[in-house]
Design an enzyme around this catalytic site. Structure first.
Site, short mmCIF file in Angstrom:
data_model
loop_
_atom_site.label_atom_id
_atom_site.label_comp_id
_atom_site.label_asym_id
_atom_site.label_seq_id
_atom_site.Cartn_x
_atom_site.Cartn_y
_atom_site.Cartn_z
CG ASN A 75 -15.31 4.18 10.89
OD1 ASN A 75 -15.82 3.22 10.35
ND2 ASN A 75 -14.25 4.78 10.40
NE ARG A 130 -16.93 8.39 10.10
CZ ARG A 130 -17.40 7.34 9.42
NH1 ARG A 130 -18.64 6.94 9.60
NH2 ARG A 130 -16.63 6.67 8.59
N GLY A 158 -8.41 5.33 -2.49
CA GLY A 158 -9.20 4.96 -3.67
C GLY A 158 -8.55 3.91 -4.54
N GLY A 159 -7.63 3.15 -3.98
CA GLY A 159 -7.08 2.01 -4.72
C GLY A 159 -5.79 2.32 -5.47
CG HIS A 168 -15.74 -4.47 6.42
ND1 HIS A 168 -14.83 -3.52 6.05
CD2 HIS A 168 -16.45 -3.93 7.42
CE1 HIS A 168 -14.99 -2.45 6.79
NE2 HIS A 168 -15.98 -2.67 7.63
CE LYS A 203 -0.98 -14.14 6.80
NZ LYS A 203 -0.08 -14.57 5.71
CD GLU A 260 -14.88 0.16 9.30
OE1 GLU A 260 -13.80 0.14 8.68
OE2 GLU A 260 -15.91 0.70 8.86
CE LYS A 300 -3.96 -1.76 2.63
NZ LYS A 300 -4.71 -1.60 3.89
#
Lengths: 70, 450
Positions: B290, B292, B164-165, B208, B201, B275, B158
């Protein structure tokens, strides 16, 4: 002459090539931004950038010509 | 309780917060950008103030202007919704300095959880499993290969500055890593001015799954079970459901306990979500927190009977949690679909003028709307225009109700993902609950390509 068209509606966030530059198939010419997404616009052809039809910040619709290659 | 709340947000979430405030007899103040002047949330609030500007940094992210309106309207609290200023610790600090309550956690907790590296470290200290990966940036392909020995393939490469990928790639061996490192680092430098990379990894067949928590800041923290959010395109959720059809009762319990422990460890207050990625063998790893309200909060409301926005307001006003963990039970099953203004095949945004909107009607369906039938869908904000939620006593019935709702849902003038949502719900793999994060590539796009 080959036309490179916008693949979605949005504003031009960044142009990463210059007029006169040699480019190859698959190379990104610029990045469009719309609805919080950045999408690169690649060329399908090898060539030289003859003309950039847009500037950073411009809004384009899907299918608008953004660059001309020769 | 608060007398008047400003909603520092737009679209469906602004309408959602206004609805709960109205139920609690709290006055509401909306703020809006130029393209949003005709949107439903502006009309629904008791007072509305223009921010000017089209882009978010000229309008909804203009902290000075938001504060000016908050003072002018004499509000005693600000609800930030999600996105925009909702996880901005500086914003929360500046409103609290003016004696206005921020409806959310403390600014320092928000800042800490906003940093991926700090959040990961905090969770490790709290004993919550994290995805194995590099703790700091990797400078060269040789260093990456060395680090990969410890992590084990497959690995996700990454770009630190990415999103956005762009700059993200899965690699399976040293050779692929060497090649991918050089090209992605170059690309990240060109696009973001920063070629720094890190490794993580790759979790195989990941789900998810996230846990909703509530904490009152006086020692009480509970979880409201999980949401399965594996149906994603471009790393954005499309269909969510609660409870997860995948995890076992034992995993549910352990994940809930881990989330509560994590929230307590960091001194969390208000509503939040932890998450996780869950692998095919039900091992779970912390992904992010998150701090919020989340887009998909309605499905948790449907299966618990709680109004999460009401709970947020009560906690922010200093009240003690009204529910104990042992009192909560999963009641039935709920589904949410996100209706996006986008091409259903390429997923590219499709802003434009809507010409008509007709919605499924009846008690069986819940709507959260950002638009009406004559709205212009602006390119300046995210593509979600509505959410549709169904719930029933079991998963099959909730799916059937959603299929019925989506047949009756019509949007004209712009492209939407409605055809894709209908196709996904009709797939046997979806009905079986086989919904890992590769679902769209594995089932939907393959079907489309045939």
């Amino acid at each position: 002459m080959m036309e490179v068209k916008a693949n979605m509606a949005g504003s031009v966030w960044k142009i990463v090539v210059a007029e006169g530059e040699a480019v190859s198939s698959g190379q990104d010419l610029l990045i469009l931004e719309s609805m919080k997404m950045e999408i690169p616009v690649p060329t399908d052809d090898d060539g030289t950038v003859k003309e950039l039809k847009v500037s950073e910040g411009d809004f384009v619709n899907e299918g608008d010509v953004v660059a001309i290659l020769e | 309780m608060f007398q008047k709340v400003l909603i520092a947000n737009r679209g469906e979430i602004a309408s959602r917060i206004i609805r709960t405030c109205q139920k609690m007899n709290i006055q509401t103040v909306a703020i809006y950008s130029e393209p949003d002047a005709d949107k439903p949330f502006v009309r629904e609030a008791d007072e509305s103030y223009p921010l000017g500007g089209s882009r978010v940094n000229e309008s909804y992210l203009n902290v000075e202007k938001v504060l000016e309106i908050a003072e002018q309207a004499n509000v005693d609290a600000i609800h930030p919704g999600y996105g925009l200023l909702s996880e901005n610790g500086d914003f929360a600090n500046s409103i609290e300095a003016k004696g206005i309550t921020f409806i959310g956690p403390s600014p320092d907790v928000m800042t800490k959880m906003g940093s991926k590296v700090a959040a990961r470290k905090t969770m490790q200290e709290a004993g919550v499993p994290v995805i194995p990966g590099t703790e700091s940036a990797v400078e060269t392909p040789e260093d990456a290969i060395e680090a990969a020995k410890e992590i084990g393939y497959p690995i996700m490469l990454k770009a630190s500055a990415g999103g956005g990928g762009i700059g993200m790639q899965i690699v399976n061996n040293d050779e692929e890593l060497q090649k991918a490192f050089e090209s992605n680092s170059k690309r990240a430098t060109m696009f973001f001015g920063d070629g720094t990379m890190f490794l993580e990894k790759k979790i195989v067949e990941p789900h998810h799954v996230e846990i909703q928590i509530l904490a009152d800041g006086i020692g009480n923290t509970i979880h409201l079970f999980e949401r399965e959010c594996s149906i994603q395109r471009r790393h954005q959720k499309v269909i969510e459901e609660a409870p997860s059809p995948f995890i076992s009762e034992d995993t549910r319990q352990r994940m809930g306990e881990a989330a509560v422990k994590a929230a307590k460890t960091i001194g969390y207050k208000n509503a939040g979500t932890i998450e996780f990625l869950v692998d095919k063998d039900q091992h779970f790893y912390f992904l992010e927190m998150n701090t919020r309200l989340q887009v998909e909060h309605p499905i948790t409301e449907e299966i618990t009977g709680l109004d999460i926005v009401e709970e947020q307001l009560r906690i922010a006003a200093g009240e003690e949690l009204r529910h104990k963990q042992e009192d909560l039970m999963i009641q039935g099953h709920a589904l949410e679909v996100r209706i996006y203004a986008e091409d259903p095949k390429t997923f590219y945004p499709a802003p434009g003028q809507m010409t008509s909107l007709s919605l499924p009607e009846g008690d069986y369906v819940r709507h959260e709307l950002a638009v009406d039938g004559s709205s212009f869908v602006s390119p300046f904000y995210d593509p979600m225009i509505a959410k549709c939620i169904t719930s029933a006593s079991n998963r099959n019935d909730a799916i059937q109700l959603m299929e019925k709702a989506l047949k009756e849902y019509h949007v004209e003038g712009i492209k939407t993902n409605l055809p894709m949502l209908r196709d996904i719900l009709a797939l046997d793999a979806f009905k079986r609950g086989n919904t890992n994060t590769h679902f769209i590539e594995t089932y939907y796009l393959k079907e489309e390509a045939k």
